[in-house]
Design an enzyme around this catalytic site. Structure first.
Site, PDB file in Angstrom:
ATOM      1  N   GLY A  54       0.871  -1.175   0.000  1.00  0.00           N
ATOM      2  CA  GLY A  54       0.000   0.000   0.000  1.00  0.00           C
ATOM      3  C   GLY A  54       0.899   1.213   0.000  1.00  0.00           C
ATOM      4  CD  GLU A  55       2.872   5.870   0.383  1.00  0.00           C
ATOM      5  OE1 GLU A  55       3.082   5.543  -0.797  1.00  0.00           O
ATOM      6  OE2 GLU A  55       3.797   6.185   1.158  1.00  0.00           O
ATOM      7  CB  SER A  56       5.265   2.367   3.887  1.00  0.00           C
ATOM      8  OG  SER A  56       6.030   3.336   3.200  1.00  0.00           O
ATOM      9  CB  CYS A  86       5.281  -3.893  -1.284  1.00  0.00           C
ATOM     10  SG  CYS A  86       5.754  -2.680  -2.507  1.00  0.00           S
ATOM     11  NE  ARG A 115       8.268   5.415   1.396  1.00  0.00           N
ATOM     12  CZ  ARG A 115       7.715   6.617   1.217  1.00  0.00           C
ATOM     13  NH1 ARG A 115       8.417   7.710   1.355  1.00  0.00           N
ATOM     14  NH2 ARG A 115       6.448   6.709   0.890  1.00  0.00           N
ATOM     15  CB  ILE A 146       3.185  -2.326  -7.499  1.00  0.00           C
ATOM     16  CG1 ILE A 146       2.593  -3.502  -8.282  1.00  0.00           C
ATOM     17  CG2 ILE A 146       2.370  -1.059  -7.736  1.00  0.00           C
ATOM     18  CD1 ILE A 146       1.252  -3.973  -7.769  1.00  0.00           C
ATOM     19  NE  ARG A 147       3.021   3.492  -5.983  1.00  0.00           N
ATOM     20  CZ  ARG A 147       2.884   3.800  -4.696  1.00  0.00           C
ATOM     21  NH1 ARG A 147       3.724   4.629  -4.127  1.00  0.00           N
ATOM     22  NH2 ARG A 147       1.924   3.297  -3.983  1.00  0.00           N
ATOM     23  CG  HIS A 182       2.634  -6.717  -4.409  1.00  0.00           C
ATOM     24  ND1 HIS A 182       1.960  -6.322  -3.276  1.00  0.00           N
ATOM     25  CD2 HIS A 182       3.351  -5.644  -4.800  1.00  0.00           C
ATOM     26  CE1 HIS A 182       2.250  -5.063  -3.001  1.00  0.00           C
ATOM     27  NE2 HIS A 182       3.099  -4.634  -3.914  1.00  0.00           N
ATOM     28  CD  GLU A 184       0.144  -9.459  -2.469  1.00  0.00           C
ATOM     29  OE1 GLU A 184       1.197 -10.111  -2.372  1.00  0.00           O
ATOM     30  OE2 GLU A 184       0.127  -8.204  -2.465  1.00  0.00           O
TER      31      GLU A 184
HETATM   32  N1  GLN Z   1       6.222   2.773  -2.461  1.00  0.00           N
HETATM   33  C1  GLN Z   1       5.232   2.360  -1.518  1.00  0.00           C
HETATM   34  C2  GLN Z   1       5.559   2.888  -0.124  1.00  0.00           C
HETATM   35  O1  GLN Z   1       6.444   3.658   0.065  1.00  0.00           O
HETATM   36  C3  GLN Z   1       5.106   0.853  -1.457  1.00  0.00           C
HETATM   37  C4  GLN Z   1       4.435   0.329  -2.700  1.00  0.00           C
HETATM   38  C5  GLN Z   1       3.664  -0.937  -2.483  1.00  0.00           C
HETATM   39  O2  GLN Z   1       3.425  -1.378  -1.360  1.00  0.00           O
HETATM   40  N2  GLN Z   1       3.203  -1.529  -3.567  1.00  0.00           N
HETATM   41  O3  GLN Z   1       4.900   2.520   0.806  1.00  0.00           O
END
Ligand code: GLN
Length: 202
Positions: A54-56, A86, A115, A146-147, A182, A184
């Site tokens: 997600g977004e940490s 992630c 990150r 993903i990112r 990921h 999942e």
């Molecule tokens: N870049 C995101 C973060 O800093 C992590 C991306 C992800 O969990 N798919 O949290």
């Protein structure tokens, strides 16, 4: 690998933000009961825990607003088998090179992470990695990035389990598994199977 490595086990998925349902579905498919963890009392009685992507920085902020941060640190440092994917890996880490303003990791996994090390959302990729299992043997693991973060340094007690483009993207430390990618999203069960195999660790 048993299709039902989760049978009889209760696994929490931290459900504050991000890719919660994909982990829950995969854990259900492995036979586990799933608890969507939104408050500290739900950490009691778990056999394992997943911190999703997600977004940490958002997840970090929510753990403090909802009074979950200390309970998470206590449960995980007490031996609860935990998989961070992630953003979840970033949460578990000891240090973040480029934190968002005010962002603090839980400091449980002895790694430094960078990150967004593999570029933006458009640079996302799906691939197959070589995963080093606890026995030392390697097997392929499907992985979506993903990112994604990378691990730029790891302490002595940390075992490297996977690389991607020359970067560390998988680690294991006692009851902790941290991955940049990921599984999942790829119907890949091997890493979750390994987490479920750690139940009873404490
Ligand atoms: N870049 C995101 C973060 O800093 C992590 C991306 C992800 O969990 N798919 O949290």
């Amino acid at each position: 690998m048993s299709k039902l490595s989760g049978a009889g086990k209760t696994v929490g998925v931290l459900a504050l933000q991000g890719g919660v349902s994909e982990h829950a579905e995969l854990l259900h498919a492995l036979g586990a009961d799933v608890v969507l963890v939104k408050k500290s009392s739900q950490l009691e009685g778990l056999d394992a825990l997943v911190l999703p992507g997600g977004e940490s920085s958002t997840i970090d902020r929510l753990t403090r607003i909802l009074d979950l941060r200390d309970a998470l640190i206590e449960a995980i440092s007490g031996g609860l088998p935990t998989l961070g994917t992630c953003a979840g890996l970033i949460m578990l880490s000891r240090e973040i090179t480029d934190p968002a303003p005010g962002q603090q990791p839980l400091g449980l996994l002895d790694v430094t992470v960078d990150r967004n090390a593999f570029g933006s959302q458009v640079a996302s990729a799906e691939t197959v990695l070589n995963w080093k299992s606890p026995s030392g043997e390697s097997h392929p693991v499907k992985a979506a990035f993903i990112r994604a973060p990378r691990v730029i340094s790891a302490g002595e007690g940390v075992e490297i389990t996977a690389h991607y483009n020359g970067e560390i993207v998988g680690v294991r430390q006692g009851n902790l598994l941290g991955i940049s990618f990921h599984p999942e999203l790829c119907e890949e069960t091997a890493v979750h199977d390994e987490l479920l195999g750690l139940t009873g660790y404490k």
